[in-house]
Design an enzyme around this catalytic site. Structure first.
Site, PDB file in Angstrom:
ATOM      1  N   GLU A  40     119.364 -64.715  77.924  1.00 23.10           N
ATOM      2  CA  GLU A  40     119.868 -63.282  77.859  1.00 23.10           C
ATOM      3  C   GLU A  40     118.425 -62.561  77.338  1.00 23.10           C
ATOM      4  O   GLU A  40     118.317 -62.813  76.116  1.00 23.10           O
ATOM      5  CB  GLU A  40     121.170 -62.740  77.384  1.00 23.10           C
ATOM      6  N   GLU A  74     127.758 -67.128  73.154  1.00 20.77           N
ATOM      7  CA  GLU A  74     127.383 -66.906  71.865  1.00 20.77           C
ATOM      8  C   GLU A  74     128.317 -67.119  70.778  1.00 20.77           C
ATOM      9  O   GLU A  74     128.907 -66.425  69.943  1.00 20.77           O
ATOM     10  CB  GLU A  74     127.080 -65.279  71.863  1.00 20.77           C
TER      11      GLU A  74
END
Ligand SMILES: [Zn+2]
Ligand SMILES: [Zn+2]
Ligand SMILES: [Zn+2]
EC number: 3.2.1.23
Lengths: 638, 638, 638
Positions: free
Chosen positions: C320, C149
């Protein structure tokens, strides 16, 4: 708990150093004429007691005490450590606290010290010793106050180097090895593991949230530092005086464990500013705030009264009582006529030994120049003076009051406040707010309440015990719950964390004898309510409950909200007022506890055989055949 | 006050350094063709005038002035000290200001200097001297502007070391001894006493609020530093030129005393951005902001016009007039057609000598690239160009306008703004907001207004004088009030503080001849209004008044709001529009002042014998038999 | 674009280092039994892989991979560079990023590094090399994830010294001389000119706003640093593995150019938290947020799906997927039953190759202890586990899905996001918000959408192309528009800036073949809407359009809103939903694109010949004769 009997007294806070010495005697005479017993002095006077390091000027203080004492007043003497003079800061520039953004919190107001700074702790010991030696056996000095309002202005938590170093020592003592700390905190999670305690920083200014276990340890440490700082003073004072030792806690100040500080003191006291607090530290609707704008919230004061009765182990005061407009809230209206009397009587009804107004005469100078006193700056009477005199006369008429055990106990726990501040999980989850909601629900049913600490080992005599938001349910309290005959309503969010801030396994709440498991927790925005079958609704917070226990309360959708076995109830949600009222009512009926649905603004408090009816509303209310004037209080034998 | 006569002129702000030299002549010709008289240049051009220390390039400026001047324009030349080039900052890294959080305010935009930095003050003197020498006697240079918008971007108050050191010197000069300072500030209050001026820090980053006397002294000092900085330039310029000296003040900029700066100048000017200001610096209801979104507030500009007429001792300009959308407000809509004309005429009606649009051509680069000009970036006309040309033609037709004394005077005082910012006591108590409420009430009654400073010594000729929120009522003004025949409406919160920020004794307001005492002050949240007997209500603020004076206005509950004796009235509350309108109406009737209840959005201004009717509304309004178009202005002999 | 065919798969994120080794095998078996294909591991495990500098412990990782792989799972291995261990920070104390206020962003959570720090970049290369060497050819390791991320927690932009120095180098390379930089940025504007690159500071903490050209350059630089950081890892990995390289982008993370990072990778993935995102990063009415509280916004996920299909050049995953309540949004309710399935199917409908739930088992420790997994902390199934198993079965039944070209293309451009953040000109002008408004309007008409980058060179096959808010319309895209047969709707605010953040000359938008000029731009507050003639209204933003092109859409007041020539349309305003819907409808009719007005909460997506109907509402909806359950999804051959 045996009933404790106390005769109410009044007092006032006074600053001889602010006024020319000629006025002292007249001030003292007027205090006595008003019916005051106590006068608190000295807590901000360090620069006058020790203008330069080691150069003391006690003469004026000697004369002030003599003047006040010989007029018939009993002196509460404060240690002046909340306001170290400039020269102390020049001596220890690194004694200043540091805020979460890394900014040094400078000299120029008060409470400008870090609790962890060893040098300042030594200075604090030194000036306390000087005062204790000189005044410890002086007959007029009838009580001592340590420092002033620990924690006020957000001063418990400091991110200074002194705090960091002390925290590392504290961690080393608690965990013994970095590996143990890593395991306790779960530092493997994001490769946050330490090789050495010297690698541990304070948990501010991290990229995203720090490990909550790290924060929680720092919060425990920070509280311990306040306890240790205070203990330095109490140990010195004990050696020189037999007078009771007191600290004046501030309202809704939860950053350190007041029970732990209180254990070193004889009397708890708190500073009660009902109108300021309504404005700046209570969550309530605009309508509620408008209704009580000039009276204060009907439950906020009583809650603190009951809390400090617990902290003081039965002995408690109001050390500072708002007498008129204050200077520090966003808006500062005047109390309605009668409130300065009502607040005092409410305190006495809850067992206060003394109520001291803050302050005698409004100061025309400096930060608090717009803070009302009993006198105006020009020495004319302010509105509260007459009300204080009226209370003094009434006290004489009423005589001693008894404090007896209430039917309900509410468990209050400071670490829980830190836990939910560390990780609220939902923006509305605040421990104090939850407690006040619970307390309000009890009071709206006319109940008197005892607050008890989370290590309470005896709940006998109670019909109902509430433990909302209790982070960790300890063995002692758990055992007491098993033993007692009270209905124990545990939750929401109770026993959901270990002391190291981990989810326990087996999963929460794990109350012995109650087969309930929280399978999931939800936080809910204000727009989202979940109606209950029997009226009221869930708001803010809801847990999904599983297990073999009986579903006692459920939502309209059929989800369990309360589950129970025997006297144990688990509450898996934050309920609105209607829902909470209905639930508590039901438990009270089951336990044979008498309740009264109180009209808006009216509250009851039973002091031994005397029932007080307190009307926070501006208009008269008739209750049980008696009319209570707006902003008025009535009492009668029950 | 004798009527002053001025013939309106127009001008524009121009940046030759932004455009290729070939376009200058054509720009100048088009300016003249549009009917413009003035062109302001140079105020941000330092890096082009002195690209490296001591290396000057004046040639381009010579040619620019010659091109503009020979086309028939009169040049206003700005000193470029608001934008020191990078090399100045490299030379004096500590010249940068520091904000209240301790962060250095860096290079990369403008106003990047601390007023207290001696090195930068010397640089400022040096470049000013260079410019004054070269252009002081140049015929085309017809006026000078010092720096640009002192205080814009919150730049008056700096917490730098330079400011701290200069503040200590300033304190030493003012108080002579630390003991005198301690007494003046009441530093005994929280043991804040100093032994030496070198112990005094700037009043930021204290644990809780600093002593307001400390803050107030720092605010006075900070204002004095602006005055001193400006004076360096005016003294140099005076030695080299006879042209008038001007500064362009920014709207709602109150951090320094404009009267004090103005005393060193010949003409006051201000920068008027009606639509930007409505969006970013006026408290008003959403409905009001929506109604005037593309016009600006109907009273904000006029207020500043009257203020700067006072600051300029009768002589004033608009140095920067919004011509279209700006780039800096939260929302930046376009003015409605007609507004660029209306704003200019409103200024002339209030006595402006000149209105200069900002800017000639929209810049396609850098921070203000979305700020409209009279031309688009591609040199096509923007909407305001035609309106400016229309104004120029109308000016010629109308001829000179007279400024005569208004029937009403409003006292404006910069230190009062600092005082209530230092200690508002209620979140809504802002000096400018109070003044604008008062001013609006006057204008809604069709009144022309003079603003006067708080040391005004002659109020003769006025029928009504207002002094709201005046921190300290000085002897000079007090005497003038006693002597004049005007109804003097003093308060709220007037004369409630000494110059050292203490509550006076005897207690306020202590207006000679008016037996009124403020026994208590309350600040009130927006939800709380107290209705008046005769309509309207108290909001924000209310004082409890005592004394023998007559109660002229009271709440429905019977509390005094205005008390009076003879021509002196004390107003102990902040009134809403209705209450204020009714009160002022009544005073005007009693004083024989003619009022007109103005329709929404319509305003009057009398300039000598000419009455201007200005319509801020978008739709036409008929008044007194005349129709005024939406966004239009009409005038006639009254 | 040829149809791409993929068979959906499921996966999960797993942290062997969090659990005792005994549980690994059982976890793996249960994953397989659930029908999962992928398991992502390792991305936060650096402190366990290299506990001290140069001391590696790969054994446990070897065993974990073997256990998982031999159970039948395919491993996605993450480089652990998002969480450098404490010893790395001890080695390079200046590797930490610095925020805009100058505060160092410390160790104690994650992403604690500055992308510009050369030392850390070397460390990152070193650990990546170690992992690549050991696992690059290991059969079970079927894909790699770089870091984690990028940009999460606002970590792209750093104001560290490392960033400053690297920025200067970047500038020197881009501009070659300070003079060229001065010209490009228009530094003459406020004397901001530089003599040397070493004088350029980072654009934070300026007195007022910095030059937007300066900020924009810094934003381009900051994005480039992420690309360079990632490329170091991809170059190393390429040398050691043939497995696909992936990064997991975060939702609504726009601080770097994902297309540029994506160019070095094989597959794009993103982390989809529908309920968290609705709460914390979408502008919507309270009613909308309440309606979708437990489902997420109906367009937010699909938008990202289509975006990452473009970033991945057709290949994309959800790395995710939210399975239950998360811990990080202001409020964290649970998904409604069915949503964990719906989200997966929606992703597959948009062409996802894999959907991995985050995480396998809820961690009882550290920051994310309240983040749900597929299992509870006590290993009992959480609600999403059953839904995942159901999806796995359905996948098997459905088989491969085809991704075909959509009828509509939407141009997405990261630099445009930086541009409007740098200078919004109106508080409501946000690029993502504008894009989502556009996307939502398309989806409410039942349209499938392709997102294309701003350098797209082929628009053939599309019927409609939208380019809202595109800062600069490059030659490539412009040419593609000219060539294609789609209706191209360009604007608002399109092509209004050069790459150096200046207004172009001739003035915008300068679309070849479309005679339209923006003569003026307005930003509008929420209270101000301008109705359109044909329904709907302008809000937030409106341009004044001139030119010979035809007025296709106008306000009630007659101002042009859309102007067109041939297939080119310029939209000079931000429209509300009704206005946008009507406009797009009309264009679709003209282009022969089939639209369906979708009921609230219902969305379509065509995957080859299969049409998916996705119901974000809680209640069943009948559409086209088929009933779709609340929180349900239906599919059929179209
Ligand atoms: Zn206090
Ligand atoms: Zn300006
Ligand atoms: Zn993640």
């Amino acid at each position: 708990m045996a009933g404790r009997v106390a005769t109410p007294t009044l007092g006032v806070c006074y600053y001889p150093e602010h006024w020319s010495e000629e006025t002292w005697a007249q001030d003292a005479a007027q205090m006595v004429a008003t019916g005051l017993t106590w006068v608190r002095i000295g807590e901000f006077a360090w620069s006058r007691l020790e203008p330069r390091e080691g150069v003391f000027d006690f003469d004026w203080m000697d004369r002030a005490i003599e003047t006040l004492g010989s007029a018939g007043l009993r002196v509460v003497l404060g240690t002046p450590t909340a306001t170290p003079p400039r020269w102390v800061v020049d001596k220890y520039p690194d004694m200043l606290a540091v805020d979460g953004d890394g900014r040094v919190r400078g000299f120029g107001s008060r409470r400008h010290y870090c609790f962890s700074h060893a040098g300042y702790r030594a200075e604090s010991a030194r000036i306390t010793t000087e005062l204790a030696r000189r005044y410890g056996r002086k007959p007029h000095v009838a009580a001592w106050q340590t420092d002033n309002e620990y924690g006020c202005h957000d001063t418990v938590v400091s991110y200074s180097n002194a705090a960091r170093d002390a925290f590392r020592d504290w961690l080393a003592q608690r965990y013994q090895s970095p590996q143990a700390l890593n395991r306790a905190w779960g530092n493997v999670f994001w490769s946050m593991e330490y090789d050495s305690f010297d690698q541990v920083e304070l948990p501010n200014l991290t990229v995203t949230e720090p490990n909550p276990a790290h924060v929680m340890a720092f919060r425990r440490f920070s509280s311990d530092q306040v306890v240790a700082f205070n203990r330095v003073q109490t140990q010195i004072l004990r050696a020189h005086t037999d007078a009771p030792l007191i600290h004046n806690y501030m309202g809704r100040e939860l950053a350190f464990d007041h029970f732990a500080v209180g254990a070193d003191l004889d009397v708890a006291s708190w500073d009660s500013y009902p109108i300021g607090f309504l404005s700046d530290r209570i969550e309530a609707s605009e309508a509620h705030k408008a209704r009580y704008l000039q009276q204060g919230d009907p439950d906020m004061q009583a809650f603190h009264h009951d809390l400090y009765r617990a902290v003081g182990n039965g002995r408690w005061w109001i050390m500072e009582q708002q007498p008129g407009p204050v200077n520090w809230a966003p808006y500062n209206p005047a109390p309605l006529p009668g409130m300065a009397r009502l607040w005092a009587w409410e305190a006495f009804a809850h067992g206060a030994e003394a109520v001291c107004y803050f302050r005698w005469r409004q100061a025309p100078i400096a930060q608090e120049q717009n803070h009302a006193g009993l006198l105006r700056p020009d020495s004319q009477p302010a509105p509260a003076l007459g009300e204080a005199a009226q209370v003094a006369q009434e006290i004489a008429a009423v005589g001693p009051l008894e404090t007896t055990q209430a039917p309900v106990a509410l468990v209050f726990d400071y670490p829980s406040a830190w836990a939910w501040e560390t990780q609220p999980q939902g923006a509305d989850f605040d421990y104090f707010r939850l407690m006040l909601d619970m307390y309000r629900a009890l009071r709206k049913l006319g109940l008197s309440v005892d607050i008890v600490p989370s290590d309470c080992d005896d709940l006998s005599g109670y019909g109902l015990v509430l433990a909302p938001g209790l982070m960790t349910l300890g063995q002692t309290l758990s055992d007491a719950m098993q033993r007692c005959s009270a209905a124990c309503l545990i939750g929401p969010r109770a026993n959901t964390l270990t002391e190291e801030f981990a989810i326990p396994n087996p999963m929460p709440p794990q109350v012995p004898g109650l087969d309930v498991t929280i399978s999931l927790m939800e936080s809910l925005p204000p727009s989202h309510m979940r109606p209950l079958r029997e009226g009221g609704a869930v708001r803010h917070w809801m847990e999904r409950l599983e297990g073999a226990a009986e579903v006692t309360l459920a939502t309209e959708a059929g989800d369990a909200v309360v589950m129970s076995s025997g006297n144990l109830y688990y509450l898996g949600a934050w309920l609105d007022d209607a829902g909470l009222g209905a639930l508590i009512s039901k438990l009270c009926v089951a336990q044979g506890i008498e309740t009264h649905v109180m009209p808006e603004g009216l509250r009851l408090r039973d002091a031994g055989g005397t029932r007080f009816v307190i009307n926070y509303g501006a208009d008269p209310v008739t209750w049980d055949g008696r009319s209570v004037p707006g902003c008025g209080v009535a009492w009668f034998a029950r």
